[in-house]
Write an enzyme that holds these catalytic residues in place. Sequence first.
Site, PDB file in Angstrom:
ATOM      1  N   ILE A 203       1.128  12.018  -1.047  1.00 50.20           N
ATOM      2  CA  ILE A 203       0.209  12.227  -2.113  1.00 50.20           C
ATOM      3  C   ILE A 203      -1.158  12.781  -1.510  1.00 50.20           C
ATOM      4  O   ILE A 203      -1.887  13.700  -2.044  1.00 50.20           O
ATOM      5  CB  ILE A 203       0.197  11.412  -3.370  1.00 50.20           C
ATOM      6  CG1 ILE A 203      -0.212  12.488  -4.606  1.00 50.20           C
ATOM      7  CG2 ILE A 203      -0.913  10.299  -3.114  1.00 50.20           C
ATOM      8  CD1 ILE A 203      -0.057  11.604  -5.749  1.00 50.20           C
TER       9      ILE A 203
ATOM     10  N   GLY B 234      -3.523  -2.432   6.410  1.00 53.04           N
ATOM     11  CA  GLY B 234      -3.674  -1.049   5.649  1.00 53.04           C
ATOM     12  C   GLY B 234      -2.431  -0.942   4.786  1.00 53.04           C
ATOM     13  O   GLY B 234      -2.473   0.043   4.329  1.00 53.04           O
ATOM     14  N   GLN B 235      -1.599  -1.744   4.770  1.00 52.12           N
ATOM     15  CA  GLN B 235      -0.380  -1.666   3.667  1.00 52.12           C
ATOM     16  C   GLN B 235      -1.066  -1.579   2.305  1.00 52.12           C
ATOM     17  O   GLN B 235      -1.882  -2.647   1.784  1.00 52.12           O
ATOM     18  CB  GLN B 235       0.727  -2.581   3.818  1.00 52.12           C
ATOM     19  CG  GLN B 235       1.882  -2.101   3.034  1.00 52.12           C
ATOM     20  CD  GLN B 235       2.936  -3.221   3.086  1.00 52.12           C
ATOM     21  OE1 GLN B 235       3.182  -3.948   4.009  1.00 52.12           O
ATOM     22  NE2 GLN B 235       4.397  -2.926   2.631  1.00 52.12           N
TER      23      GLN B 235
ATOM     24  N   HIS C 273       7.905   1.344   3.661  1.00 50.41           N
ATOM     25  CA  HIS C 273       7.885   2.912   4.001  1.00 50.41           C
ATOM     26  C   HIS C 273       7.456   3.271   5.453  1.00 50.41           C
ATOM     27  O   HIS C 273       6.854   2.465   6.161  1.00 50.41           O
ATOM     28  CB  HIS C 273       7.112   3.505   2.891  1.00 50.41           C
ATOM     29  CG  HIS C 273       5.807   2.898   2.887  1.00 50.41           C
ATOM     30  ND1 HIS C 273       5.257   2.012   2.279  1.00 50.41           N
ATOM     31  CD2 HIS C 273       4.518   3.657   3.476  1.00 50.41           C
ATOM     32  CE1 HIS C 273       4.081   1.784   2.192  1.00 50.41           C
ATOM     33  NE2 HIS C 273       3.510   2.853   2.834  1.00 50.41           N
TER      34      HIS C 273
HETATM   35  P1  5GP Z   1       0.257   2.374   3.158  1.00 44.44           P
HETATM   36  O1  5GP Z   1      -0.953   2.326   3.255  1.00 44.44           O
HETATM   37  O2  5GP Z   1       0.764   1.332   2.332  1.00 44.44           O
HETATM   38  O3  5GP Z   1       1.146   2.373   4.516  1.00 44.44           O
HETATM   39  O4  5GP Z   1       0.579   3.888   2.660  1.00 44.44           O
HETATM   40  C1  5GP Z   1       0.910   4.133   1.365  1.00 44.44           C
HETATM   41  C2  5GP Z   1       0.896   5.631   1.289  1.00 44.44           C
HETATM   42  O5  5GP Z   1       1.611   6.205  -0.169  1.00 44.44           O
HETATM   43  C3  5GP Z   1      -0.578   6.228   1.302  1.00 44.44           C
HETATM   44  O6  5GP Z   1      -0.234   7.303   2.509  1.00 44.44           O
HETATM   45  C4  5GP Z   1      -0.586   6.846   0.056  1.00 44.44           C
HETATM   46  O7  5GP Z   1      -1.279   8.224   0.227  1.00 44.44           O
HETATM   47  C5  5GP Z   1       0.949   7.240  -0.416  1.00 44.44           C
HETATM   48  N1  5GP Z   1       0.875   7.143  -1.720  1.00 44.44           N
HETATM   49  C6  5GP Z   1       0.307   6.290  -2.953  1.00 44.44           C
HETATM   50  N2  5GP Z   1       0.637   6.366  -4.045  1.00 44.44           N
HETATM   51  C7  5GP Z   1       1.554   7.768  -4.087  1.00 44.44           C
HETATM   52  C8  5GP Z   1       2.116   8.412  -5.152  1.00 44.44           C
HETATM   53  O8  5GP Z   1       2.181   8.361  -6.327  1.00 44.44           O
HETATM   54  N3  5GP Z   1       2.989   9.256  -4.669  1.00 44.44           N
HETATM   55  C9  5GP Z   1       3.248   9.726  -3.269  1.00 44.44           C
HETATM   56  N4  5GP Z   1       3.802  10.702  -2.948  1.00 44.44           N
HETATM   57  N5  5GP Z   1       2.546   8.844  -2.367  1.00 44.44           N
HETATM   58  C10 5GP Z   1       1.808   7.858  -2.734  1.00 44.44           C
END
Ligand code: 5GP
Length: 116
Positions: A34, A95-96, A102
Amino acid sequence: MVQGEKSIFSKIIAHEISAKIIAETDDLIVIEDIAPKAEIHYLIIPKKEIRDVQSFHQGDFVLAGKMFEMAQQLSRTIPGAEQFRLVINSGEKVGQKVFHLHMHFLAGKMFFKDVV
Ligand code: 5GP
């Protein structure tokens, strides 16, 4: 996120909230991030609820292989994604933010030096 509460990705997998879906198999869903940090920024998400890499059970390594296989397929089919970067944040301190495993798939121009 409160323990036991569904993650945003579980809601996307259940089609309860929308996302741009790039690919879907029995085991995985691939969505567009997103808030993209690169021209192409997808998230390869196992449908199974696994919090992080530390939480893997023995059987989950097959699933991890499927995530890499999906990255390879994306690179072969998405124009501009022939070369790519894979990132997994596994833990809050690195940073998670979404605690449903994922893999970030990033390709094309990166928007930041530290991308995720
Ligand atoms: P993390 O920081 O946990 O590795 O990455 C989480 C990712 O999920 C971030 O890059 C963030 O932009 C993405 N993200 C968070 N909420 C949503 C959402 O509701 N939809 C989508 N498509 N991506 C999301």
